[in-house]
Design a protein around this motif. Structure first.
Motif, PDB file in Angstrom:
ATOM      1  N   SER A 196      29.173  58.891  46.121  1.00  0.00           N
ATOM      2  CA  SER A 196      29.316  58.348  47.731  1.00  0.00           C
ATOM      3  C   SER A 196      29.997  56.974  47.502  1.00  0.00           C
ATOM      4  CB  SER A 196      28.004  58.275  48.437  1.00  0.00           C
ATOM      5  OG  SER A 196      27.358  59.543  48.311  1.00  0.00           O
ATOM      6  N   GLY A 197      29.349  56.107  46.483  1.00  0.00           N
ATOM      7  CA  GLY A 197      30.208  55.040  46.333  1.00  0.00           C
ATOM      8  C   GLY A 197      31.525  55.023  46.097  1.00  0.00           C
ATOM      9  N   VAL A 198      31.934  55.737  45.012  1.00  0.00           N
ATOM     10  CA  VAL A 198      33.246  55.885  44.883  1.00  0.00           C
ATOM     11  C   VAL A 198      34.166  56.366  45.923  1.00  0.00           C
ATOM     12  CG1 VAL A 198      34.888  57.047  43.239  1.00  0.00           C
ATOM     13  CG2 VAL A 198      32.823  56.199  42.330  1.00  0.00           C
ATOM     14  N   THR A 199      33.587  57.443  46.486  1.00  0.00           N
ATOM     15  CA  THR A 199      34.232  57.992  47.743  1.00  0.00           C
ATOM     16  C   THR A 199      34.551  57.084  48.784  1.00  0.00           C
ATOM     17  OG1 THR A 199      33.551  60.074  47.193  1.00  0.00           O
ATOM     18  CG2 THR A 199      34.480  59.857  49.323  1.00  0.00           C
ATOM     19  N   LEU A 200      33.460  56.027  49.155  1.00  0.00           N
ATOM     20  CA  LEU A 200      33.704  54.872  49.924  1.00  0.00           C
ATOM     21  C   LEU A 200      34.687  54.125  49.732  1.00  0.00           C
ATOM     22  CD1 LEU A 200      32.561  53.684  52.570  1.00  0.00           C
ATOM     23  CD2 LEU A 200      31.045  52.523  51.260  1.00  0.00           C
ATOM     24  N   VAL A 201      34.674  53.526  48.576  1.00  0.00           N
ATOM     25  CA  VAL A 201      35.640  52.694  48.191  1.00  0.00           C
ATOM     26  C   VAL A 201      36.916  53.171  48.146  1.00  0.00           C
ATOM     27  CG1 VAL A 201      36.641  51.281  46.053  1.00  0.00           C
ATOM     28  CG2 VAL A 201      34.167  51.433  46.531  1.00  0.00           C
ATOM     29  N   LEU A 202      37.289  54.427  47.721  1.00  0.00           N
ATOM     30  CA  LEU A 202      38.671  55.148  47.792  1.00  0.00           C
ATOM     31  C   LEU A 202      39.009  55.227  49.408  1.00  0.00           C
ATOM     32  CD1 LEU A 202      38.483  57.740  44.843  1.00  0.00           C
ATOM     33  CD2 LEU A 202      39.736  55.632  45.058  1.00  0.00           C
TER      34      LEU A 202
END
Length: 156
Positions: A113-119
Motif C-alpha cells: 500500500s505504501g509503495v502504491t501510494l508513493v507511485l
C-alpha cells in the motif's frame, strides 16, 4: 400540448402521450398510449399471465435463500448439540500457521500500500478507489493463502 381525447376514445382507457408534442409539429396524428394496467383492446390484462412472472421470481428468490437459511438454522440450532467443542482449539498447529501467515500477509499489504501510494502520487495517475481497494483485498487474500501453504509445508 395535444388536447386530451373526448368521446369514446377517452372511455377505452387510451390517452395521448404527454411527450408527443413533436409529432404535432410534423403534422402527424397524436400517438395513443394505454393507461397503466389496461391494454388497448379492452380492459385489464389477464391475471394468470402477470402472476406467472411473480411466481417465477418468488421461486428463484426462495431457491437462492434456501441454502443460507438452512445453514444458519443448522448453525443456530444443531451444531452446539452435535459437534463437540475442542477445549484446546487455540493451541493447535493450524492456528499457529494461520497466525504466522496472517501477520506476514498484513506486513506485505502495508508495504504494498505504501509503495502504491508513493507511485500513484509521483506519477500523478488517477485511479478509482474501488479498483485500488479491490486489488488490495485480492492481494491480501492471495498473500495469506500462499503464506499459509508455505508455512504448512515447512511444518509438516
Amino acid at each position: 400540448m395535444t388536447p386530451a381525447p373526448e368521446g369514446p376514445a377517452a372511455d377505452e382507457g387510451d390517452r395521448h402521450d404527454p411527450h408527443d408534442h413533436h409529432r404535432a409539429d410534423l403534422g402527424l396524428p397524436p400517438r395513443r398510449v394505454a393507461r397503466r394496467g389496461h391494454h388497448r383492446r379492452g380492459g385489464h390484462r389477464s391475471r394468470s399471465r402477470a402472476g406467472r412472472g411473480l411466481l417465477a421470481r418468488r421461486r428463484v428468490f426462495g431457491a437462492a435463500a434456501l441454502g443460507p437459511a438452512l445453514a444458519l438454522g443448522w448453525l443456530l440450532f444443531v451444531s452446539d448439540h452435535t459437534v463437540p467443542q475442542d477445549a484446546h482449539a487455540e493451541d493447535s498447529v493450524e492456528r499457529r500457521w494461520a497466525e504466522q501467515a496472517g501477520s506476514g500477509a498484513f506486513l506485505d499489504v502495508v508495504i504494498a500500500s505504501g509503495v502504491t501510494l508513493v507511485l500513484l502520487s509521483v506519477l500523478d495517475v488517477d485511479i478509482s478507489a474501488t479498483g485500488v481497494l479491490t486489488l488490495l483485498v485480492v492481494l491480501a487474500l492471495a498473500d495469506s493463502a500462499v503464506r499459509y501453504a508455505v508455512v504448512s509445508r515447512r511444518g509438516a
